[in-house]
Design an enzyme around this catalytic site. Sequence first.
Site, PDB file in Angstrom:
ATOM      1  N   GLU A 116    -136.558 -34.002  -6.680  1.00  0.00           N
ATOM      2  CA  GLU A 116    -136.525 -33.084  -5.536  1.00  0.00           C
ATOM      3  C   GLU A 116    -135.203 -32.329  -5.553  1.00  0.00           C
ATOM      4  OE1 GLU A 116    -137.751 -33.214  -0.818  1.00  0.00           O
ATOM      5  OE2 GLU A 116    -137.915 -35.000  -2.061  1.00  0.00           O
ATOM      6  N   GLU A 148    -131.990 -42.183   3.519  1.00  0.00           N
ATOM      7  CA  GLU A 148    -132.975 -41.255   4.073  1.00  0.00           C
ATOM      8  C   GLU A 148    -133.749 -41.903   5.212  1.00  0.00           C
ATOM      9  OE1 GLU A 148    -136.548 -38.337   2.476  1.00  0.00           O
ATOM     10  OE2 GLU A 148    -136.012 -40.111   1.314  1.00  0.00           O
TER      11      GLU A 148
END
Length: 921
Positions: A451, A720
């Site tokens: 990502e 996260e």
Amino acid sequence: MTLPAVSRITVDAPHGSSFVPTPTPVLGWWTSTPTPGWQQAAAEIEAIRAGVSETRVIDGDRSVDVAWPFEPLTPKEDVNLRVRVRGAEEEFGPWSEPRILRAGFLSDGAWTAATIAADAPSADAQPVLLRREFTLDGPAGSALLYAAAVGVYQVSINGVDIDDHVLKPGWTAYQARTVHDTTDVAGLLREGANTITVCLGGGWATELYGFSGNWHTIYAAQPTFAAQLHVSVDGVETVVATDADWQWAEGPVVDASIYHGETYDQRRQPAGPEAWHPVRVAEPMPVPEARVSPFVRRTEEIGVAEVITTPSGKLVLDFGQNLVGRLRLTVDGPAGATITLRHAEVLEHGELGIRPLREARATDRLTLAGTGPFTWEPEFTFHGFRYAQIDGWPGTFDPAAVTAQVIHSDMERTGWFETSHELVQKLHDNVVWGLRGNFLSIPTDCPQRDERLGWTGDIQVFAPTASFLYDVNGFLTSWLRDLVIEQVDGVAPFVVPNVLGDARPAAAWGDAATVVPRVLHERYGDEGVLRRQFDSMKAWVDAIDRRSPGHLWEGAFQFGDWLDPDAPPENAAKAKADPGLVATAHLFLSARIVGETAALLGRPVDAARYTALAEATRIVFLDTFVTGAGRMLSDAPTAYALAIVFGIAPDDLRPTLGRRLAHLVAANSYRISTGFVGTPIITDALTQTGQVETARRLLLSTQNPSWLYPVTMGATTIWERWDSMLPDGTINPGEMTSFNHYALGAVADWLHRRVAGLAPAAPGYAELEIAPILLEGLGSAHARHLTPYGPAAAGWRRDGDEVTVTALVPPNTQAHVLLPDGTRHEVGSGEHSWTTAWVASAPAPTALTVQSTLDKVIVDEEAHGLLTSTVGEDADERIRVMTGWGAGTTVRDMVESFHLGARLPELVEGFRELNRSRGLA
């Protein structure tokens, strides 16, 4: 009398560079003086150009965001700049040390270099070597190299790298914007034959982007390069530019990918003229502009902390810190021996935890030529890792042979926070490491998996924290230029640069278009960023207003309060807070920002329009989402925090909302119950409404989920998910799990501004707000920041029943001080100190028994601890899930419903003893 002296001249150039990107650079300076309360009355600026001096006097106190007062710079021009200042009724102080400014830009039409690439390489995204030989008739008097790539590159001249930068020129919206680096290379040239060699890789330009197997190239199949070298010999300029006369060859880098890693074969060196081929002149890249953002560099080297043999017998290195970069190793082995390096952030059950990487292989390979000890570091990739597995090492492994090279955009460090609370200090340290890892060319969401994108929502919430810790002005200014490029009909995309192709509006994500420029102005006093971004800011608000009938933004896709801890792992958007409420709150916020910006820029029509839009949205929000009794229809902490912090709720309603928010936090056992939208502002919402004790309990909780839970699990960066690693040491089962995501670390801004008490009260810290709050459990908290005016600091230290508050106010500024005891002071520059009585954040305790209700017990930290230690730690979680700690259930009823009646006598005596110890028996 000691006259004031300018100790530093600031200019909008990349950190560590003298090259400015514009003919009219913006200036600023710090003043050093022992005179308390000093204010500038005038400044004199001297520019020496081609040996000729000229000066300008600026009356007044402006020393930040000062417009260039001379004729614009011309390309290749060098200027020596000096500044001196005076206060009222003073003479001018001494001249500062000169700062050399160099024009790093080219004039319009001066970029003539052809864009070149390898002709028929063996594979897509093939790293190659480029070269050009040329001759100089004499020694170079000056030589500037302007180089750009749609890809990543390094240039060497006569076998020497021209600088220490990596992954140049970085990632931009390549389809419309490229960047050139300007480098002085005169010292590398020689009279006679010279060779320029370029190592060129694909980097971000040739990467495959997408999710769930839907991978595709966005920019190019092959990297391209363009450059022009301007050399002056005896006053005559020669330009050596990329053209069809350059050559290419395949070199030792077999392949390279940001996501997958690099493969290097030491045996693959181009030998002889037959290895070199004519280049292909490719489609021209967009004309490059001069660099604004800081360079990516190696900023630190970290050695092996521990050598681990895993249960399966693998050799794994632990560097003790989750970092971003790559390994450098020195190895000796036979020809053909291949060493494989695999990277990961965590171990799971003692083995390398690679599942969170998803499709990213994060693997580097080195094949040796057998010519003796060889030192190697990948050049065209980077990894997010703490652990590295080494396979195929020839002979006995020596951990001294491997180091981790930390790389990121080399911004100046400007902010520090220190506290006596070890876990909070570690939390803050983790925030800093998370920023370092994710501020690599662009602000990314994560540095390790497939990502690593410029998610707008992440930087929108984190920009205040980032702007305190580092000078991110140039870094984010550059990124905002790409945001403008990527807007479609005003809609700011989810990621910038936009490689996902999605241009749907999403609240809190697209609002980066308004929030980030406002933060840069607030923290750096930079009006220029507001002027440059204003049309973009307006376009975003207009785009969402069109989608919000009656000023209510709902019914379309939203990320909402992303990663609410109560959302299921497979659906991170399924938060407690209503997505329409979240979206409408952000419509209000962005409209208000645009209205205020328009007023600042002297646009009264726009100011009136967007201010009216904000007010209309505020009224609709209150009518739709808030009851007359002050209860949010979406009864979730994030909803209350938005209404309070964004300024939607009227003053008379704020205390009611704050009390309900505190109740919800307590009912959840002081565990985090907010996601990406609510977490950065919940402590502000609590402290703004007088709920300091609730904010303290929330900050200091170590239960899962909380800010400190990852710290207790050994985290060295911000995760996260609150539970990216579960208590049993297994990785969260969700597919989306990163151990280096900075968004939830945005709480650090509250630590700086409110706990330590150092906040801007006017753009660029021209005025400071020093108003620390005292938290039980912390013995001290201090923040220090290099403001545009100079170093500032604030903090406090407890000594028994007293607390000493200190402040450092830079010259040419003033501070509004609110001490913990409620007294106020207005002070000018200098060092200040006040001693007051300790003001406890916790309310006075009350007598409690087994007939007390759970909502009374949970707000009493000692009573809560007594209950859970007596009944069992799992009781806390069972109560939280089944009834919530805010319920009116008595302790006795709770214990009996859990079939733990045998513990009642112990609890009765425990509460009796607690009351006696407090004098409440």
